[in-house]
Design a protein around this motif. Sequence first.
Motif, PDB file in Angstrom:
ATOM      1  N   SER A   1       3.852  14.696  -3.261  1.00 27.81           N
ATOM      2  CA  SER A   1       2.756  14.721  -2.277  1.00 27.81           C
ATOM      3  C   SER A   1       2.126  13.341  -2.102  1.00 27.81           C
ATOM      4  O   SER A   1       1.370  13.114  -1.161  1.00 27.81           O
ATOM      5  N   HIS A   2       2.461  12.391  -2.992  1.00 27.01           N
ATOM      6  CA  HIS A   2       1.820  11.076  -2.876  1.00 27.01           C
ATOM      7  C   HIS A   2       2.160  10.394  -1.552  1.00 27.01           C
ATOM      8  O   HIS A   2       1.373   9.612  -1.041  1.00 27.01           O
ATOM      9  N   VAL A   3       3.313  10.729  -0.967  1.00 29.37           N
ATOM     10  CA  VAL A   3       3.694  10.072   0.289  1.00 29.37           C
ATOM     11  C   VAL A   3       2.770  10.519   1.429  1.00 29.37           C
ATOM     12  O   VAL A   3       2.258   9.694   2.196  1.00 29.37           O
TER      13      VAL A   3
ATOM     14  N   GLN B   1       7.495   6.513   5.122  1.00 32.48           N
ATOM     15  CA  GLN B   1       8.931   6.842   5.148  1.00 32.48           C
ATOM     16  C   GLN B   1       9.697   6.298   3.942  1.00 32.48           C
ATOM     17  O   GLN B   1      10.918   6.357   3.923  1.00 32.48           O
ATOM     18  N   HIS B   2       9.004   5.799   2.923  1.00 30.52           N
ATOM     19  CA  HIS B   2       9.748   5.130   1.854  1.00 30.52           C
ATOM     20  C   HIS B   2      10.531   6.091   0.959  1.00 30.52           C
ATOM     21  O   HIS B   2      11.365   5.651   0.170  1.00 30.52           O
ATOM     22  N   HIS B   3      10.291   7.400   1.083  1.00 30.64           N
ATOM     23  CA  HIS B   3      11.121   8.357   0.334  1.00 30.64           C
ATOM     24  C   HIS B   3      12.058   9.158   1.234  1.00 30.64           C
ATOM     25  O   HIS B   3      12.707  10.093   0.783  1.00 30.64           O
ATOM     26  N   GLU B   4      12.116   8.800   2.529  1.00 31.05           N
ATOM     27  CA  GLU B   4      13.105   9.443   3.393  1.00 31.05           C
ATOM     28  C   GLU B   4      14.473   8.828   3.075  1.00 31.05           C
ATOM     29  O   GLU B   4      14.560   7.713   2.574  1.00 31.05           O
TER      30      GLU B   4
ATOM     31  N   LEU C   1       0.805  -1.226   0.000  1.00 26.81           N
ATOM     32  CA  LEU C   1       0.000   0.000   0.000  1.00 26.81           C
ATOM     33  C   LEU C   1       0.842   1.282   0.000  1.00 26.81           C
ATOM     34  O   LEU C   1       0.298   2.381   0.110  1.00 26.81           O
ATOM     35  N   HIS C   2       2.172   1.150  -0.158  1.00 34.79           N
ATOM     36  CA  HIS C   2       3.033   2.312   0.088  1.00 34.79           C
ATOM     37  C   HIS C   2       2.758   3.478  -0.869  1.00 34.79           C
ATOM     38  O   HIS C   2       2.966   4.626  -0.527  1.00 34.79           O
ATOM     39  N   ASP C   3       2.295   3.163  -2.055  1.00 32.66           N
ATOM     40  CA  ASP C   3       2.088   4.220  -3.057  1.00 32.66           C
ATOM     41  C   ASP C   3       0.612   4.530  -3.311  1.00 32.66           C
ATOM     42  O   ASP C   3       0.292   5.134  -4.340  1.00 32.66           O
TER      43      ASP C   3
ATOM     44  N   VAL D   1      14.256  -0.884  -1.198  1.00 29.88           N
ATOM     45  CA  VAL D   1      13.481  -1.732  -2.108  1.00 29.88           C
ATOM     46  C   VAL D   1      12.766  -0.889  -3.174  1.00 29.88           C
ATOM     47  O   VAL D   1      12.733  -1.257  -4.353  1.00 29.88           O
ATOM     48  N   ASP D   2      12.241   0.245  -2.754  1.00 28.26           N
ATOM     49  CA  ASP D   2      11.530   1.123  -3.692  1.00 28.26           C
ATOM     50  C   ASP D   2      12.462   1.580  -4.815  1.00 28.26           C
ATOM     51  O   ASP D   2      12.113   1.528  -5.997  1.00 28.26           O
ATOM     52  N   VAL D   3      13.670   1.986  -4.447  1.00 30.08           N
ATOM     53  CA  VAL D   3      14.636   2.441  -5.454  1.00 30.08           C
ATOM     54  C   VAL D   3      15.075   1.276  -6.340  1.00 30.08           C
ATOM     55  O   VAL D   3      15.132   1.391  -7.565  1.00 30.08           O
TER      56      VAL D   3
ATOM     57  N   GLY E   1      -1.164   6.692  -2.280  1.00 28.70           N
ATOM     58  CA  GLY E   1      -1.351   8.139  -2.429  1.00 28.70           C
ATOM     59  C   GLY E   1      -1.251   8.595  -3.883  1.00 28.70           C
ATOM     60  O   GLY E   1      -1.702   9.686  -4.237  1.00 28.70           O
ATOM     61  N   LYS E   2      -0.652   7.744  -4.735  1.00 28.54           N
ATOM     62  CA  LYS E   2      -0.550   8.116  -6.155  1.00 28.54           C
ATOM     63  C   LYS E   2      -1.927   8.170  -6.812  1.00 28.54           C
ATOM     64  O   LYS E   2      -2.075   8.765  -7.886  1.00 28.54           O
ATOM     65  N   ALA E   3      -2.915   7.555  -6.170  1.00 28.82           N
ATOM     66  CA  ALA E   3      -4.284   7.636  -6.697  1.00 28.82           C
ATOM     67  C   ALA E   3      -4.772   9.086  -6.652  1.00 28.82           C
ATOM     68  O   ALA E   3      -5.751   9.437  -7.308  1.00 28.82           O
TER      69      ALA E   3
HETATM   70 FE   LIG Z   1       6.665   6.302  -3.782  1.00 28.14          FE
END
Ligand SMILES: [Fe+2]
Length: 404
Positions: A229-231, A254-257, A200-202, A283-285, A204-206
């Motif tokens: 802002s998706h985060v 925190q996946h973009h920190e 569910l981490h992304d 993992v995201d990167v 917010g992209k919806a």
């Molecule tokens: Fe993301």
Amino acid sequence: MIKRIPVAWLRPGMYVHDLNCGWLQHDFVRNRFLVKDEDDVRKVRGIGVREIDIDTARGLDPDELPAAAEPESCPAGPALDVSPETANASPAVRTTSKTTGSLEHARALHREANQIVRDMLVDIRLGRQIEMEQVEPLVARIVDSIFTQQDALLPLARLKQHDSYTFQHSVSVCALMTAFARTLEVPREVIHEIAVGALLHDVGKARVPDEILNKPGKLTDAEFDRMKSHVVQSKIILQATPGISQIALDVAAQHHERFDGSGYPNKLEGEQISLYGRMAAIVDVYDAITSDRVYHKGMAPTEALRKLLEWSKFHFKPELVQAFIRAVGIYPTGSLVRLESRRLAVVQSQNADQLMQPTVKVIFHTRGHYLTPETIDQRRSQDRIIGHEDFDTWKIDPARWLPE
Ligand SMILES: [Fe+2]
């Protein structure tokens, strides 16, 4: 008196003197504290260390516990100081039993997972809530699949269609985070929560317009702000979702920190970022740079791991990147490698005790022709792997050679 005990022995009432995991920089790390309840026990076990020091003068002494509370045996932990150069000398920490029809099973799960996440993003766009009744069983199946057939699901999850990136990326990150947490020997119930957060981490992209999400060119500053802002949106959506855990929230929020404080949205740094957030960043990167996108071609996985190590000087904790490499392998399953004989082979499965020597299937000769496929266990072969290769360079379709 200070006693070193396996983490499996920890019980409420014991007093933690030292968690012995400086490298993890977890929230708990600098604290000495009384373990109040089972929740505290779970959190400590969730850090992934093998042994901790307790102070028996300030809390329970395991030697004085009644027989019924005898500790269970502690599983062997990973050697955390492993670097890629020495990885092939490390002990086995992860085994994956492959079953007949692994690929078919993984394909069906992958298809279904993508469909569910796609529908969920549409629902969120329409202002509906996430239905955890749907998410929980799906995540349980993905976690199960990684435990039983990691080598089937991970390479499949890396292949993505250009127009379906957002939800395919979510499924892929979920599978990779599970494998990562498994290597760190995180307890299964914590792994489940990590996997929920990863899936569910992304979300917010919806709430980010498609034109920005799929824009082929460079984003303007304003568009980039909107993208970022998706985060915050993910966090808002998940906080409004009944039944979501703090672990899952940390993964998403925190996946973009970044470890050096250069990330977003809160510019957290070091141990301000939870272990789960730091794992998610790696993992995201990794998944993003190994995936083909409208505007760039995905990098070969081994090259991506090398990049992650390079960036870990600033963005990630190096030891954690090394642990991730142990989870996926130096030559990840599904990737293409070149042998000394100038033959090209697709990695079929990892040999956890010899990360430089996976089992491969030889398919192609660099003179430019296909070969009769032959499976070789590198541990018993003189024909060594000398490097990774790119499928595109040789016009080989990776989907045709998925490990079975
Ligand atoms: Fe993301």
